[in-house]
Write an enzyme that holds these catalytic residues in place. Sequence first.
Site, PDB file in Angstrom:
ATOM      1  N   LYS A 271       0.836  -1.199   0.000  1.00 18.81           N
ATOM      2  CA  LYS A 271       0.000   0.000   0.000  1.00 18.81           C
ATOM      3  C   LYS A 271       0.882   1.265   0.000  1.00 18.81           C
ATOM      4  O   LYS A 271       2.093   1.192   0.249  1.00 18.81           O
ATOM      5  CB  LYS A 271      -0.924  -0.044   1.226  1.00 18.81           C
ATOM      6  CG  LYS A 271      -1.910  -1.228   1.191  1.00 18.81           C
ATOM      7  CD  LYS A 271      -2.822  -1.240   2.422  1.00 18.81           C
ATOM      8  CE  LYS A 271      -3.812  -2.382   2.377  1.00 18.81           C
ATOM      9  NZ  LYS A 271      -4.759  -2.345   3.535  1.00 18.81           N
TER      10      LYS A 271
ATOM     11  N   TYR B  68     -12.276  -3.265  -3.452  1.00 18.49           N
ATOM     12  CA  TYR B  68     -12.821  -3.158  -2.098  1.00 18.49           C
ATOM     13  C   TYR B  68     -14.358  -3.133  -2.080  1.00 18.49           C
ATOM     14  O   TYR B  68     -14.948  -2.624  -1.125  1.00 18.49           O
ATOM     15  CB  TYR B  68     -12.264  -1.917  -1.412  1.00 18.49           C
ATOM     16  CG  TYR B  68     -10.826  -2.092  -0.906  1.00 18.49           C
ATOM     17  CD1 TYR B  68     -10.484  -3.158  -0.065  1.00 18.49           C
ATOM     18  CD2 TYR B  68      -9.828  -1.192  -1.248  1.00 18.49           C
ATOM     19  CE1 TYR B  68      -9.176  -3.324   0.402  1.00 18.49           C
ATOM     20  CE2 TYR B  68      -8.522  -1.341  -0.775  1.00 18.49           C
ATOM     21  CZ  TYR B  68      -8.211  -2.410   0.047  1.00 18.49           C
ATOM     22  OH  TYR B  68      -6.917  -2.565   0.525  1.00 18.49           O
TER      23      TYR B  68
ATOM     24  N   PHE C  81     -15.022   3.102   7.167  1.00 17.49           N
ATOM     25  CA  PHE C  81     -13.632   3.283   6.739  1.00 17.49           C
ATOM     26  C   PHE C  81     -13.474   3.218   5.221  1.00 17.49           C
ATOM     27  O   PHE C  81     -12.358   3.366   4.711  1.00 17.49           O
ATOM     28  CB  PHE C  81     -12.721   2.248   7.410  1.00 17.49           C
ATOM     29  CG  PHE C  81     -13.049   0.814   7.086  1.00 17.49           C
ATOM     30  CD1 PHE C  81     -12.536   0.194   5.958  1.00 17.49           C
ATOM     31  CD2 PHE C  81     -13.873   0.070   7.930  1.00 17.49           C
ATOM     32  CE1 PHE C  81     -12.841  -1.123   5.654  1.00 17.49           C
ATOM     33  CE2 PHE C  81     -14.190  -1.261   7.636  1.00 17.49           C
ATOM     34  CZ  PHE C  81     -13.679  -1.854   6.493  1.00 17.49           C
TER      35      PHE C  81
ATOM     36  N   ARG D 225      -1.235 -14.300   4.275  1.00 18.38           N
ATOM     37  CA  ARG D 225      -2.050 -13.651   5.315  1.00 18.38           C
ATOM     38  C   ARG D 225      -1.386 -13.840   6.693  1.00 18.38           C
ATOM     39  O   ARG D 225      -1.406 -12.937   7.527  1.00 18.38           O
ATOM     40  CB  ARG D 225      -3.471 -14.223   5.338  1.00 18.38           C
ATOM     41  CG  ARG D 225      -4.232 -14.051   4.015  1.00 18.38           C
ATOM     42  CD  ARG D 225      -4.993 -12.779   3.919  1.00 18.38           C
ATOM     43  NE  ARG D 225      -6.058 -12.672   4.894  1.00 18.38           N
ATOM     44  CZ  ARG D 225      -6.876 -11.619   4.955  1.00 18.38           C
ATOM     45  NH1 ARG D 225      -6.729 -10.597   4.094  1.00 18.38           N
ATOM     46  NH2 ARG D 225      -7.823 -11.569   5.846  1.00 18.38           N
TER      47      ARG D 225
ATOM     48  N   ARG E 291       2.762  -6.499   9.501  1.00 11.47           N
ATOM     49  CA  ARG E 291       2.015  -5.410  10.144  1.00 11.47           C
ATOM     50  C   ARG E 291       2.437  -5.206  11.598  1.00 11.47           C
ATOM     51  O   ARG E 291       2.439  -4.073  12.097  1.00 11.47           O
ATOM     52  CB  ARG E 291       0.514  -5.690  10.041  1.00 11.47           C
ATOM     53  CG  ARG E 291      -0.029  -5.532   8.614  1.00 11.47           C
ATOM     54  CD  ARG E 291      -1.365  -6.206   8.446  1.00 11.47           C
ATOM     55  NE  ARG E 291      -2.023  -5.881   7.175  1.00 11.47           N
ATOM     56  CZ  ARG E 291      -3.140  -6.446   6.757  1.00 11.47           C
ATOM     57  NH1 ARG E 291      -3.739  -7.373   7.495  1.00 11.47           N
ATOM     58  NH2 ARG E 291      -3.681  -6.092   5.601  1.00 11.47           N
TER      59      ARG E 291
ATOM     60  N   ASN F  99      -1.886  -0.156   6.979  1.00 14.05           N
ATOM     61  CA  ASN F  99      -1.270  -1.395   7.459  1.00 14.05           C
ATOM     62  C   ASN F  99      -0.397  -2.081   6.411  1.00 14.05           C
ATOM     63  O   ASN F  99      -0.236  -3.303   6.432  1.00 14.05           O
ATOM     64  CB  ASN F  99      -2.350  -2.324   8.008  1.00 14.05           C
ATOM     65  CG  ASN F  99      -3.418  -2.616   6.978  1.00 14.05           C
ATOM     66  OD1 ASN F  99      -3.263  -2.287   5.814  1.00 14.05           O
ATOM     67  ND2 ASN F  99      -4.491  -3.247   7.409  1.00 14.05           N
TER      68      ASN F  99
ATOM     69  N   HIS G 287      -1.763  -5.662   1.413  1.00 13.68           N
ATOM     70  CA  HIS G 287      -3.002  -6.397   1.170  1.00 13.68           C
ATOM     71  C   HIS G 287      -2.633  -7.786   0.694  1.00 13.68           C
ATOM     72  O   HIS G 287      -1.701  -7.952  -0.101  1.00 13.68           O
ATOM     73  CB  HIS G 287      -3.846  -5.710   0.086  1.00 13.68           C
ATOM     74  CG  HIS G 287      -4.953  -6.598  -0.424  1.00 13.68           C
ATOM     75  ND1 HIS G 287      -6.169  -6.680   0.219  1.00 13.68           N
ATOM     76  CD2 HIS G 287      -5.000  -7.489  -1.453  1.00 13.68           C
ATOM     77  CE1 HIS G 287      -6.921  -7.574  -0.427  1.00 13.68           C
ATOM     78  NE2 HIS G 287      -6.238  -8.077  -1.435  1.00 13.68           N
TER      79      HIS G 287
ATOM     80  N   GLU H  91      -8.956 -10.608  -7.874  1.00 14.18           N
ATOM     81  CA  GLU H  91      -8.037  -9.478  -7.638  1.00 14.18           C
ATOM     82  C   GLU H  91      -6.863  -9.488  -8.618  1.00 14.18           C
ATOM     83  O   GLU H  91      -6.416  -8.430  -9.055  1.00 14.18           O
ATOM     84  CB  GLU H  91      -7.540  -9.523  -6.192  1.00 14.18           C
ATOM     85  CG  GLU H  91      -8.671  -9.246  -5.194  1.00 14.18           C
ATOM     86  CD  GLU H  91      -8.287  -9.499  -3.743  1.00 14.18           C
ATOM     87  OE1 GLU H  91      -7.122  -9.869  -3.473  1.00 14.18           O
ATOM     88  OE2 GLU H  91      -9.168  -9.327  -2.868  1.00 14.18           O
TER      89      GLU H  91
HETATM   90  N1  UDP Z   1      -9.700  -1.136   7.537  1.00 13.40           N
HETATM   91  C1  UDP Z   1      -9.737  -0.062   8.429  1.00 13.40           C
HETATM   92  N2  UDP Z   1     -10.545  -0.168   9.547  1.00 13.40           N
HETATM   93  C2  UDP Z   1     -11.285  -1.277   9.811  1.00 13.40           C
HETATM   94  C3  UDP Z   1     -11.221  -2.360   8.918  1.00 13.40           C
HETATM   95  C4  UDP Z   1     -10.418  -2.264   7.790  1.00 13.40           C
HETATM   96  O1  UDP Z   1      -9.080   0.946   8.215  1.00 13.40           O
HETATM   97  O2  UDP Z   1     -11.985  -1.313  10.835  1.00 13.40           O
HETATM   98  C5  UDP Z   1      -8.853  -1.029   6.324  1.00 13.40           C
HETATM   99  C6  UDP Z   1      -7.475  -1.672   6.522  1.00 13.40           C
HETATM  100  O3  UDP Z   1      -6.523  -0.920   5.773  1.00 13.40           O
HETATM  101  C7  UDP Z   1      -7.703  -3.051   5.910  1.00 13.40           C
HETATM  102  C8  UDP Z   1      -8.641  -2.729   4.742  1.00 13.40           C
HETATM  103  O4  UDP Z   1      -9.477  -1.690   5.247  1.00 13.40           O
HETATM  104  O5  UDP Z   1      -6.498  -3.647   5.482  1.00 13.40           O
HETATM  105  C9  UDP Z   1      -9.494  -3.874   4.259  1.00 13.40           C
HETATM  106  O6  UDP Z   1     -10.143  -4.455   5.364  1.00 13.40           O
HETATM  107  P1  UDP Z   1     -10.167  -6.035   5.583  1.00 13.40           P
HETATM  108  O7  UDP Z   1     -11.111  -6.301   6.690  1.00 13.40           O
HETATM  109  O8  UDP Z   1     -10.420  -6.715   4.268  1.00 13.40           O
HETATM  110  O9  UDP Z   1      -8.683  -6.335   6.098  1.00 13.40           O
HETATM  111  P2  UDP Z   1      -7.474  -7.144   5.445  1.00 13.40           P
HETATM  112  O10 UDP Z   1      -8.058  -8.242   4.612  1.00 13.40           O
HETATM  113  O11 UDP Z   1      -6.681  -6.148   4.652  1.00 13.40           O
HETATM  114  O12 UDP Z   1      -6.698  -7.637   6.632  1.00 13.40           O
HETATM  115 MG    MG Z   2      -9.496  -8.130   3.088  1.00 19.37          MG
END
Ligand code: UDP
Ligand code: MG
Length: 137
Positions: free
Chosen positions: A10, A50, A58, A86, A103, A117, A120, A131
């Site tokens: 990111k 997204y 958010f 992951r 992270r 964070n 992705h 994706e």
């Molecule tokens: N995010 C955030 N606040 C939240 C949940 C998600 O800012 O409460 C952001 C964060 O950057 C995250 C992205 O949105 O990586 C996508 O969310 P997801 O739940 O898919 O998390 P990931 O799969 O990236 O761990």
């Molecule tokens: Mg996700």
Amino acid sequence: MSERTLVLIKPDGVERGLTGEILRRVEQKGYRVAELKKVAATQVQLAEHYAEHEGKPFYQPLVDFMLSGPIVAAVVEGDGVISGFRSLCGVSDPTAAAPGTIRGDLGRDWGEKVQKNLVHGSDSAESAAREIRIWFG
Ligand code: UDP
Ligand code: MG
């Protein structure tokens, strides 16, 4: 063919000069970087990428953040790489992410509406296929 996942570094990761460190961890784990490019994300790509988060508080801060600078997109390959990457990432909240993870080691809360964070990673085989199409056609 072994499994493939979509990895995005990111804008915070690119801006902070952590691209090499993140890819080092991926390669050191034994995964292979099959495709790699630095790009400016478009609104259209992000809306698709997204889509599951549209309407959440958010969502707009997340899209704005992803548009704020270049990102690095990669296709990473290896058996079990979808869940394996992951695991390398750690959980979404960098404050809670375990030490030893990308992270957890490299990220923190910056007091913003979106959690910056660093990375992705696709969360399933279906997400990965979808994706990889968004970012690599
Ligand atoms: N995010 C955030 N606040 C939240 C949940 C998600 O800012 O409460 C952001 C964060 O950057 C995250 C992205 O949105 O990586 C996508 O969310 P997801 O739940 O898919 O998390 P990931 O799969 O990236 O761990
Ligand atoms: Mg996700």
